[in-house]
Design an enzyme around this catalytic site. Structure first.
Site, PDB file in Angstrom:
ATOM      1  N   ARG A 182       0.836  -1.221   0.000  1.00  0.00           N
ATOM      2  CA  ARG A 182       0.000   0.000   0.000  1.00  0.00           C
ATOM      3  C   ARG A 182       0.867   1.266   0.000  1.00  0.00           C
ATOM      4  NH1 ARG A 182      -2.528  -3.882  -0.606  1.00  0.00           N
ATOM      5  NH2 ARG A 182      -4.398  -4.551   0.489  1.00  0.00           N
ATOM      6  N   SER A 256     -10.289   1.669   4.043  1.00  0.00           N
ATOM      7  CA  SER A 256      -9.420   1.311   5.178  1.00  0.00           C
ATOM      8  C   SER A 256      -8.703   2.563   5.666  1.00  0.00           C
ATOM      9  CB  SER A 256      -8.353   0.320   4.742  1.00  0.00           C
ATOM     10  OG  SER A 256      -8.931  -0.806   4.160  1.00  0.00           O
ATOM     11  N   GLU A 352      -3.443   4.612   6.327  1.00  0.00           N
ATOM     12  CA  GLU A 352      -3.357   4.336   4.888  1.00  0.00           C
ATOM     13  C   GLU A 352      -3.871   5.570   4.142  1.00  0.00           C
ATOM     14  OE1 GLU A 352      -4.642   0.428   3.588  1.00  0.00           O
ATOM     15  OE2 GLU A 352      -5.518   1.290   1.777  1.00  0.00           O
TER      16      GLU A 352
HETATM   17  P1  NAP Z   1     -10.438 -10.193   5.932  1.00  0.00           P
HETATM   18  O1  NAP Z   1     -10.632 -11.324   4.973  1.00  0.00           O
HETATM   19  O2  NAP Z   1     -11.358  -9.999   7.088  1.00  0.00           O
HETATM   20  O3  NAP Z   1      -8.952 -10.244   6.506  1.00  0.00           O
HETATM   21  C1  NAP Z   1      -8.445  -9.203   7.326  1.00  0.00           C
HETATM   22  C2  NAP Z   1      -7.062  -8.802   6.873  1.00  0.00           C
HETATM   23  O4  NAP Z   1      -6.222  -9.939   6.959  1.00  0.00           O
HETATM   24  C3  NAP Z   1      -7.039  -8.318   5.460  1.00  0.00           C
HETATM   25  O5  NAP Z   1      -6.939  -6.928   5.480  1.00  0.00           O
HETATM   26  C4  NAP Z   1      -5.867  -9.027   4.813  1.00  0.00           C
HETATM   27  O6  NAP Z   1      -4.776  -8.183   4.516  1.00  0.00           O
HETATM   28  C5  NAP Z   1      -5.398 -10.028   5.832  1.00  0.00           C
HETATM   29  N1  NAP Z   1      -5.543 -11.357   5.227  1.00  0.00           N
HETATM   30  C6  NAP Z   1      -6.595 -12.180   5.288  1.00  0.00           C
HETATM   31  N2  NAP Z   1      -6.333 -13.330   4.668  1.00  0.00           N
HETATM   32  C7  NAP Z   1      -5.084 -13.230   4.172  1.00  0.00           C
HETATM   33  C8  NAP Z   1      -4.237 -14.093   3.450  1.00  0.00           C
HETATM   34  N3  NAP Z   1      -4.611 -15.331   3.104  1.00  0.00           N
HETATM   35  N4  NAP Z   1      -3.016 -13.656   3.104  1.00  0.00           N
HETATM   36  C9  NAP Z   1      -2.613 -12.440   3.451  1.00  0.00           C
HETATM   37  N5  NAP Z   1      -3.363 -11.567   4.137  1.00  0.00           N
HETATM   38  C10 NAP Z   1      -4.576 -11.961   4.512  1.00  0.00           C
HETATM   39  O7  NAP Z   1     -10.326  -8.876   5.068  1.00  0.00           O
HETATM   40  P2  NAP Z   1     -11.397  -7.751   4.712  1.00  0.00           P
HETATM   41  O8  NAP Z   1     -11.171  -6.629   5.628  1.00  0.00           O
HETATM   42  O9  NAP Z   1     -12.757  -8.345   4.523  1.00  0.00           O
HETATM   43  O10 NAP Z   1     -10.836  -7.327   3.304  1.00  0.00           O
HETATM   44  C11 NAP Z   1     -10.784  -8.213   2.232  1.00  0.00           C
HETATM   45  C12 NAP Z   1      -9.866  -7.628   1.186  1.00  0.00           C
HETATM   46  O11 NAP Z   1     -10.355  -6.355   0.764  1.00  0.00           O
HETATM   47  C13 NAP Z   1      -8.470  -7.399   1.724  1.00  0.00           C
HETATM   48  O12 NAP Z   1      -7.527  -7.819   0.784  1.00  0.00           O
HETATM   49  C14 NAP Z   1      -8.390  -5.923   1.943  1.00  0.00           C
HETATM   50  O13 NAP Z   1      -7.117  -5.378   1.707  1.00  0.00           O
HETATM   51  C15 NAP Z   1      -9.380  -5.380   0.953  1.00  0.00           C
HETATM   52  N6  NAP Z   1      -9.959  -4.165   1.500  1.00  0.00           N
HETATM   53  C16 NAP Z   1      -9.577  -2.986   0.994  1.00  0.00           C
HETATM   54  C17 NAP Z   1     -10.097  -1.813   1.518  1.00  0.00           C
HETATM   55  C18 NAP Z   1      -9.698  -0.487   0.990  1.00  0.00           C
HETATM   56  O14 NAP Z   1     -10.206   0.498   1.418  1.00  0.00           O
HETATM   57  N7  NAP Z   1      -8.813  -0.423   0.081  1.00  0.00           N
HETATM   58  C19 NAP Z   1     -10.971  -1.862   2.566  1.00  0.00           C
HETATM   59  C20 NAP Z   1     -11.325  -3.080   3.085  1.00  0.00           C
HETATM   60  C21 NAP Z   1     -10.826  -4.245   2.538  1.00  0.00           C
HETATM   61  P3  NAP Z   1      -4.689  -7.333   3.134  1.00  0.00           P
HETATM   62  O15 NAP Z   1      -5.459  -6.101   3.413  1.00  0.00           O
HETATM   63  O16 NAP Z   1      -3.227  -7.093   3.046  1.00  0.00           O
HETATM   64  O17 NAP Z   1      -5.230  -8.163   2.035  1.00  0.00           O
END
Ligand code: NAP
Length: 363
Positions: A182, A256, A352
């Protein structure tokens, strides 16, 4: 920047294309947090030629420059003392293709989600896991956006960057953007030094679906989709995001708010002994990524509300504006959250979201 960049081979530009400058530009509709701050000047850029007149306007000399796409990753904590340039450049085209790959260029102002959909429609694959991320194409390399196991860095070829000081268009190959988790040079040393105008992607002609991310895999499994196509992934990701993330048009937010912290493996193992349910993900040699949302939720913030500021009930990583919150109020809540995480886990949360001015962030 000299040694890093090559001049892009663009046709000569006409220099007589004027911009419209507005004094005391209201920013409320220019940021998805809905913060009602102002900028000293604001302008909308729909043609690259207009950038030259930014350098010619005397009243702008010496003022800071802030390019803004959809404003989906910024928090204005104070009035902005410079010129905000809303980048509305549009256009998508294929510039080269082979049997396996396609080089696609998109103007920085293209809405990201539409771009992802257009690519899929054309049979250009790779970006499907990044569906529905708010923002524009120009913001994607700046934050190296990522979701559901894919980062845009994997598909970036390079960017065209208009350098304010020289007025030149520079080509910056992806390898020179310092792309990390990021992060990139575009949001550190190059921030304020120019405007990203075009992004080139290297996409796949044959699908290579990436469906291992746990929540994505679980949804596909529930729907009995064993061999997902890129469109299956696109729709599944849209469904997941709609379930978990508040829509900024209904509840203003900037996605985020914090990065997931990366800590030394030893510290993570010590924490695991105290909190056996702590989720950990490998992040390179001897480092581990911990979900910031988990840490924040443990500190009791999920669903918290105080006046018009709060933490989304669906997701502890998303701070929200219930109506008339100021940037300062959101910042104050974010700092309280970061402090409580530090006190309990000795882990520093870093935003972020781009906070302006940067020195306002004092956790
Ligand atoms: P989640 O599945 O509840 O998991 C929480 C966090 O754990 C994620 O942020 C993710 O990091 C990390 N994670 C989970 N499984 C992983 C794996 N197998 N390998 C590496 N890292 C893992 O996540 P969530 O909050 O529902 O989000 C799902 C995806 O959407 C994530 O990739 C997240 O980055 C993305 N997201 C983006 C935004 C944004 O505003 N840009 C907001 C919410 C969610 P990472 O974030 O590094 O993937």
């Amino acid at each position: 920047m000299g040694t890093l960049a090559q001049r892009s081979r663009l046709p000569a530009l006409r220099h007589n294309c004027m911009i419209r400058l507005r004094r005391l530009q209201p920013l409320k509709s220019w940021n998805t947090f809905g913060i009602a701050e102002t900028a000293a000047y604001g302008t909308v850029c729909t043609r690259v030629e207009q950038l030259h007149s930014l350098r010619r306007r005397r009243e702008l000399h010496g003022l800071p420059l802030l390019p803004l796409g959809a404003g989906s990753n910024v928090l204005f904590a104070e009035p902005f003392p410079g010129v905000v340039v809303r980048v509305r450049l549009r256009g998508i085209r294929c510039v080269a293709e082979s049997a396996h790959e396609v080089l696609v260029e998109a103007a920085a102002g293209e809405p990201w989600h539409n771009f992802v959909r257009t690519c899929l429609t054309q049979g250009w694959y790779g970006l499907e896991n990044l569906a529905l991320i708010p923002g524009t194409v120009g913001a994607a390399p700046v934050h190296n956006i990522g979701a559901y196991g894919v980062e845009v860095a994997e598909f970036l070829d390079g960017v065209e960057f208009w350098e304010h000081e020289s007025g030149q268009f520079l080509w910056l190959p992806a390898a020179e953007l310092g792309l990390g988790y990021r992060s990139s040079r575009l949001r550190t040393e190059l921030l304020g030094r120019g405007i990203l105008t075009r992004v080139r992607f290297r996409l796949l002609r044959r699908p290579r679906p990436h469906a291992q991310y746990p929540t994505l895999a679980a949804l596909l499994e529930r729907e009995r989709i064993r061999h997902p196509t890129p469109w299956d992934i696109f729709h599944a990701v849209c469904r997941l995001r709609r379930q978990r993330l508040p829509d900024p048009r209904r509840l203003p937010n900037a996605g985020s708010f914090f990065r997931n912290p990366i800590v030394p493996a030893r510290q993570a193992q010590e924490l695991r002994q105290r909190y056996p349910e702590l989720p950990l993900f490998p992040a390179g040699a001897d480092s581990v990524k911990i979900p910031a949302a988990w840490l924040i939720e443990q500190c009791g913030w999920k669903g918290y509300r105080r006046g018009d500021v709060g933490v989304a009930p669906q997701h502890a990583l998303v701070l929200v504006n219930y109506g008339g919150a100021s940037g300062r109020e959101i910042l104050q809540l974010a700092q309280e959250i970061a402090r409580s995480v530090w006190e309990r886990f000795q882990i520093r949360l870093e935003p972020e979201v781009l906070i302006l001015p940067a020195q306002a962030w004092q956790p």
